[in-house]
Design a protein around this motif. Structure first.
Motif, PDB file in Angstrom:
ATOM      1  N   LEU B 297      52.566  46.382  40.849  1.00 55.99           N
ATOM      2  CA  LEU B 297      51.613  47.291  41.484  1.00 55.99           C
ATOM      3  C   LEU B 297      50.213  47.080  40.906  1.00 55.99           C
ATOM      4  O   LEU B 297      49.231  46.933  41.630  1.00 55.99           O
ATOM      5  CB  LEU B 297      52.082  48.725  41.220  1.00 55.99           C
ATOM      6  N   ILE B 298      50.146  47.037  39.571  1.00 56.70           N
ATOM      7  CA  ILE B 298      48.858  46.871  38.890  1.00 56.70           C
ATOM      8  C   ILE B 298      48.223  45.531  39.289  1.00 56.70           C
ATOM      9  O   ILE B 298      47.042  45.458  39.640  1.00 56.70           O
ATOM     10  CB  ILE B 298      49.043  46.931  37.358  1.00 56.70           C
ATOM     11  N   GLU B 299      49.056  44.477  39.277  1.00 53.92           N
ATOM     12  CA  GLU B 299      48.502  43.156  39.578  1.00 53.92           C
ATOM     13  C   GLU B 299      48.039  43.057  41.024  1.00 53.92           C
ATOM     14  O   GLU B 299      47.010  42.447  41.313  1.00 53.92           O
ATOM     15  CB  GLU B 299      49.540  42.076  39.252  1.00 53.92           C
ATOM     16  N   ASP B 300      48.802  43.685  41.940  1.00 54.32           N
ATOM     17  CA  ASP B 300      48.393  43.663  43.346  1.00 54.32           C
ATOM     18  C   ASP B 300      47.070  44.387  43.544  1.00 54.32           C
ATOM     19  O   ASP B 300      46.192  43.931  44.273  1.00 54.32           O
ATOM     20  CB  ASP B 300      49.471  44.317  44.224  1.00 54.32           C
ATOM     21  N   THR B 301      46.942  45.548  42.885  1.00 51.69           N
ATOM     22  CA  THR B 301      45.711  46.323  43.019  1.00 51.69           C
ATOM     23  C   THR B 301      44.522  45.516  42.494  1.00 51.69           C
ATOM     24  O   THR B 301      43.477  45.436  43.133  1.00 51.69           O
ATOM     25  CB  THR B 301      45.817  47.630  42.212  1.00 51.69           C
ATOM     26  N   ARG B 302      44.725  44.904  41.319  1.00 48.06           N
ATOM     27  CA  ARG B 302      43.670  44.086  40.739  1.00 48.06           C
ATOM     28  C   ARG B 302      43.283  42.941  41.661  1.00 48.06           C
ATOM     29  O   ARG B 302      42.122  42.668  41.898  1.00 48.06           O
ATOM     30  CB  ARG B 302      44.161  43.500  39.418  1.00 48.06           C
ATOM     31  N   HIS B 303      44.322  42.299  42.213  1.00 50.13           N
ATOM     32  CA  HIS B 303      44.128  41.163  43.106  1.00 50.13           C
ATOM     33  C   HIS B 303      43.306  41.588  44.312  1.00 50.13           C
ATOM     34  O   HIS B 303      42.346  40.931  44.708  1.00 50.13           O
ATOM     35  CB  HIS B 303      45.493  40.652  43.549  1.00 50.13           C
ATOM     36  N   ARG B 304      43.694  42.758  44.879  1.00 53.70           N
ATOM     37  CA  ARG B 304      42.993  43.258  46.056  1.00 53.70           C
ATOM     38  C   ARG B 304      41.543  43.596  45.706  1.00 53.70           C
ATOM     39  O   ARG B 304      40.632  43.295  46.440  1.00 53.70           O
ATOM     40  CB  ARG B 304      43.719  44.490  46.614  1.00 53.70           C
ATOM     41  N   GLY B 305      41.375  44.200  44.517  1.00 52.87           N
ATOM     42  CA  GLY B 305      40.040  44.545  44.066  1.00 52.87           C
ATOM     43  C   GLY B 305      39.157  43.308  43.981  1.00 52.87           C
ATOM     44  O   GLY B 305      38.012  43.297  44.427  1.00 52.87           O
ATOM     45  N   ARG B 306      39.751  42.218  43.441  1.00 51.86           N
ATOM     46  CA  ARG B 306      38.992  40.977  43.276  1.00 51.86           C
ATOM     47  C   ARG B 306      38.637  40.397  44.646  1.00 51.86           C
ATOM     48  O   ARG B 306      37.541  39.920  44.863  1.00 51.86           O
ATOM     49  CB  ARG B 306      39.818  39.979  42.460  1.00 51.86           C
ATOM     50  N   GLU B 307      39.597  40.491  45.578  1.00 47.41           N
ATOM     51  CA  GLU B 307      39.331  39.961  46.919  1.00 47.41           C
ATOM     52  C   GLU B 307      38.234  40.754  47.614  1.00 47.41           C
ATOM     53  O   GLU B 307      37.409  40.196  48.327  1.00 47.41           O
ATOM     54  CB  GLU B 307      40.606  39.990  47.762  1.00 47.41           C
ATOM     55  N   ALA B 308      38.258  42.091  47.391  1.00 43.02           N
ATOM     56  CA  ALA B 308      37.248  42.937  48.024  1.00 43.02           C
ATOM     57  C   ALA B 308      35.867  42.580  47.497  1.00 43.02           C
ATOM     58  O   ALA B 308      34.878  42.596  48.234  1.00 43.02           O
ATOM     59  CB  ALA B 308      37.564  44.407  47.761  1.00 43.02           C
ATOM     60  N   GLN B 309      35.793  42.232  46.211  1.00 43.27           N
ATOM     61  CA  GLN B 309      34.511  41.865  45.614  1.00 43.27           C
ATOM     62  C   GLN B 309      34.000  40.544  46.175  1.00 43.27           C
ATOM     63  O   GLN B 309      32.826  40.379  46.419  1.00 43.27           O
ATOM     64  CB  GLN B 309      34.657  41.742  44.097  1.00 43.27           C
ATOM     65  N   ALA B 310      34.926  39.632  46.359  1.00 46.06           N
ATOM     66  CA  ALA B 310      34.532  38.287  46.781  1.00 46.06           C
ATOM     67  C   ALA B 310      34.039  38.250  48.225  1.00 46.06           C
ATOM     68  O   ALA B 310      34.080  39.212  48.942  1.00 46.06           O
ATOM     69  CB  ALA B 310      35.702  37.339  46.627  1.00 46.06           C
TER      70      ALA B 310
END
Lengths: 288, 310, 245
Positions: B297-310
């Motif tokens: 869950l944590i890694e998915d959220t982080r991943h999504r956060g990074r994608e949103a930034q990019a």
């Protein structure tokens, strides 16, 4: 002599219960670790009908069977089919189904505890002695054994003679090829899972006539059924029956000669022995 | 392999955290310290469980067996040997038992392994009960001057040791071999990895850790009986906590242990009959909602956060 | 003496699955620096033979020896350590790992074992060798089909094998990729590697192999120089018969 007959009588019921698990594992490819809870639930139903309305457990079976069938069919469709669909490999399905059926088993125990409480339950049905080959045995054991033989026989006939039974056996041998010859694997897997649960629940209703059960004994029966299935060979009806009779004999022998507290330990030793010597089961051919 | 700056930082941070965690007995005694002991115990059990089950995908229910062996090592040994020697003895016994269990089953399918490990605790329990019945004994008293705080510190120390072991394995050839086995056992074998040996070696880690944990907790029970030392519930709780946290990271199980212990304690205090139901529901939640645990869950959220930034 | 003794020798190797004889009394040798083609119609037992050599399966009868030492009963990992390394008919990579880590798997546990910086450097060198320089950081899922095959080949090479087993390594490639693939295997040949090539692509066999062993229904039906073998009437019949069916 006494030990042998008692052991065989017990083994007959084990055969029925293990047959249920074998249908689920061998045909539907789900190792159902909640199998023992289905047995206890069947026993509860028999107990409840008998104490509340004096309905004979032999008749309760006809109520237990259809209810258990529907319940197990629903369990398969709701919980297990999605796992089968999403599994990328056999290993993943195995892990998922182990966890899910453990979960269901605990949920079932929790519910039964909530409804019936944590007490042991037993009732006396046909508990007069019958003389057989010079020794006396409880009539309930003999009746339950006969009922188990009838059900096992019917099941065996159905598996070997009917079209649906044949298809189910085909799935257990080669699921991929079964699909090619037009067998609806999806539907039949659900069918054999439901049928397996039904057989186990019926076995539970019969066993409850002479064995004291409580809400959390299910797991012991699951363990025993597993030992039988593995010993007899996955998907092998004949092996299951022989293994169940062997286990019944062994348990009765250990209980009467050594200590009743060691029956599970004896079953476990047998299981370990099988794993080490013949992991493919008594009649299984060695895997290449 | 040489340590990078990042490794040093992680080690330093961990040491600091352990030091902070060790202060608990100075702040509180009673209820929160006993929760602390439970959390530390499950941190040991779940983390060491995940070290083995994470990469191999074998579900071990042998925790109770190892734990009980450790408890009984202290129970029988305390009269003869000094307490401190009993902990390593328990560890060795647990590791040996794990190795034997592993040799018998790890070549076979996962289902057999589950059944084997589930039965193991029950088997040892029945044998001990039988022996005790023969000798007319019910349970054993373990009377020591060891306090709750001592137990807590020992468990924290053991947890640190388990983390260190996990970290070292992760950097070793064994750790690399296990990642390959987890991905594709056939490739592992054909690359020259002795898969069975790697799995047995690894299974000895939770075996030893759980046995030592059992030994450390023996003085807390004062009176030991088989039903207490070999309770099968322990094995299931450990599986749930580890999977709830996630086995993909070394710290994953810990993320499951802390909330689950607190919820479990709360529920068993107010609804003691509903714990089994809770256990069942947790299993289902893990399979259907959190297949990779909180870590996923944590890694998915982080991943999504990074994608949103990019 | 040593020059004549074969690297790999099969004697009477037989594999039965129940009643089916998949491989029947196979005999052949592979000499040092030789590229041997193992060919035959579908289902003739080529892949099974490869599985027997690599230890994925064990023969029902017969012996397999590596430089005179029998390896017949050894498990796959021991055979890999003794220097026989293989690719799989359907490419098998490690999905959770990077390209470089995949190759390291061969370098760390194979015939010649390396660890740490040495393993990393060796893996990088092997990637460069198969034409994937500086791609080590990629995830396996990001690769094209031929590149997955290259990674697998690099993993196998990373263990410094004495004998390479390539199981239909060229299958499924498009014409351009095929040219690249053949060039890559030819470069292995030029390095003096000992290779057994299970292949269907006839052009590749003609241009790469020193010798051929032809199988049909589990039995060796011909062995010898490539052009001789391919013009053998029995071989032609085996192939045409297969295509008629």
């Amino acid at each position: 002599m006494d030990v042998i007959v008692t052991g065989l009588l017990l083994g007959g019921l084990y055969a029925l219960v293990a047959m249920g698990l074998n249908l689920q594992y061998g045909m539907a490819r789900i190792m159902n670790l909640a199998n023992g809870e289905m047995l206890v639930a069947g026993g509860f139903a028999a107990f409840w009908f008998y104490t509340a309305a004096q309905v004979s457990p032999l008749l309760t079976v006809f109520i237990v069977a259809p209810v258990a069938f529907v319940l197990n069919w629903l369990i398969y469709v709701v919980f297990l089919r999605p796992l089968v669909a999403r599994a990328k490999s056999r290993g993943q399905l195995e892990v998922d189904s182990i966890l899910t059926t453990f979960g269901l088993s605990f949920v079932a125990v929790g519910l039964m505890l909530a409804v019936f409480g944590g007490d042991y339950f037993s009732y006396s049905y046909l508990s007069f002695p019958v003389s057989l080959l010079g020794d006396t045995y409880g009539a309930n054991r003999i009746v339950a054994f006969c009922a188990a033989v009838v059900i096992c026989g019917a099941l065996w006939l159905w598996l070997t003679q009917s079209r649906a039974g044949l298809s189910i056996r085909a799935i257990s041998v080669a699921p991929a090829s079964a699909r090619l010859v037009g067998i609806d694997v999806r539907r039949l897997a659900a069918l054999s899972f439901a049928l397996g649960g039904t057989v186990t629940a019926t076995g539970g209703a019969l066993i409850s006539t002479f064995v004291t059960l409580d809400a959390s004994t299910g797991v012991l029966f699951t363990l025993k059924a597993l030992v039988i299935v593995i010993m007899g060979g996955v998907g092998d009806v004949r092996g299951t029956i022989v293994a169940a009779l062997l286990l019944g004999l062994l348990e009765t022998f250990v209980a009467s000669v050594i200590d009743p507290g060691l029956t599970l330990a004896a079953a476990y030793l047998l299981f370990v022995l099988i794993l080490l010597v013949r992991p493919q089961g008594l009649f299984g051919r060695a895997q290449t | 392999m040489r340590l990078t700056n990042r490794d040093w930082n992680a080690l330093g941070l961990s040491a600091l955290l352990i030091a902070v965690v060790c202060c608990l007995p100075f702040l509180t005694q009673g209820y929160w310290l006993s929760i602390g002991v439970t959390i530390a115990m499950y941190a040991v059990l779940a983390t060491s469980w995940a070290l083995f089950s994470g990469p191999t995908h074998y579900i071990s229910l042998a925790t109770a067996a190892f734990f009980g062996v450790g408890t009984y090592t202290v129970g029988y040994g305390i009269e003869v040997l000094p307490y401190w020697t009993l902990l390593p003895i328990a560890g060795v016994l647990g590791a040996v038992l794990a190795a034997l269990a592993g040799l018998a089953t790890l070549r076979l399918s996962g289902v057999y392994f589950v059944i084997f490990t589930l039965g193991l605790a029950e088997f040892i329990r029945q044998i001990i009960t039988w022996v005790q019945n023969l000798t007319g004994q019910r349970g054993i008293y373990v009377l020591t001057s060891i306090t709750e705080s001592h137990i807590y510190w020992q468990l924290v120390g053991l947890a640190a040791l388990v983390f260190l072991t996990g970290w070292l394995i992760g950097r070793s050839r064994l750790g690399f071999a296990l990642r390959i086995i987890g991905d594709d056992e056939e490739v592992a074998r054909h690359s020259g990895i002795h898969t069975a040996r790697a799995k047995v070696l690894l299974f000895m880690v939770p075996g030893a850790a759980a046995a030592i944990a059992g030994a450390i907790l023996a003085p807390r029970y004062v009176y030991i009986e088989p039903m207490l030392a070999f309770t099968p519930m322990l094995s299931f709780q450990v599986v749930i906590m580890a999977l709830l946290g996630g086995t993909g990271r070394l710290w994953g199980p810990l993320v499951g242990v802390i909330p689950f212990t607190i919820i479990w304690e709360a529920i068993s205090a107010s609804f003691p009959n509903q714990t089994t139901l809770l256990l069942g529901v947790s299993f289902l939640v893990i399979v259907y909602l959190l297949p990779r645990g909180f870590v996923g869950l944590i890694e998915d959220t982080r991943h999504r956060g990074r994608e949103a930034q990019a | 003496m040593r020059a004549q003794s074969p690297v790999l020798a099969l004697r009477g190797v037989t594999k039965r699955f129940g009643g089916l004889v998949a491989v029947n009394a196979m005999d052949f040798d592979v000499a040092e620096h030789e590229v041997l083609g193992l060919i035959g119609p579908n289902g003739s037992g080529k892949s099974t033979t490869l599985n027997l050599i690599s230890g994925a399966l064990h023969p029902t009868a017969g012996t397999i020896s590596l430089r005179g030492t029998p390896i017949t009963e050894l498990p796959a990992q021991d055979i890999a350590r003794r220097g026989i390394s293989r690719t799989f008919q359907l490419v098998r990579l490690l999905p959770s790992m990077t390209v470089a880590e995949n190759v390291m798997a061969g370098a760390v546990f194979g015939h010649r074992r390396r660890w740490g910086g040495e393993a990393t450097a060796h893996a990088e060198a092997m990637l460069e060798r198969v034409g994937l320089a500086r791609r080590g950081h990629l995830r396996v899922g990001q690769l094209t089909y031929i590149d997955t095959k290259r990674v697998e080949l690099a993993r196998v090479l990373a263990s410094d094998p004495k004998v390479l087993l390539l199981d239909e390594w060229l299958a499924g490639l498009n014409p351009t990729e095929l040219e690249e693939g053949i060039a890559l295997i030819r470069s292995l040949r030029d390095e003096g590697r000992t290779v057994i090539l299970v292949e269907h692509v006839m052009d590749a066999i003609r241009s790469l192999c020193d010798r051929c062993v032809v199988m049909a229904s589990g039995t060796k039906i011909a062995e010898g120089g490539v052009s001789d073998v391919l013009s053998d009437p029995e071989v032609i019949r085996a192939y045409l018969g297969d295509e008629d069916a």
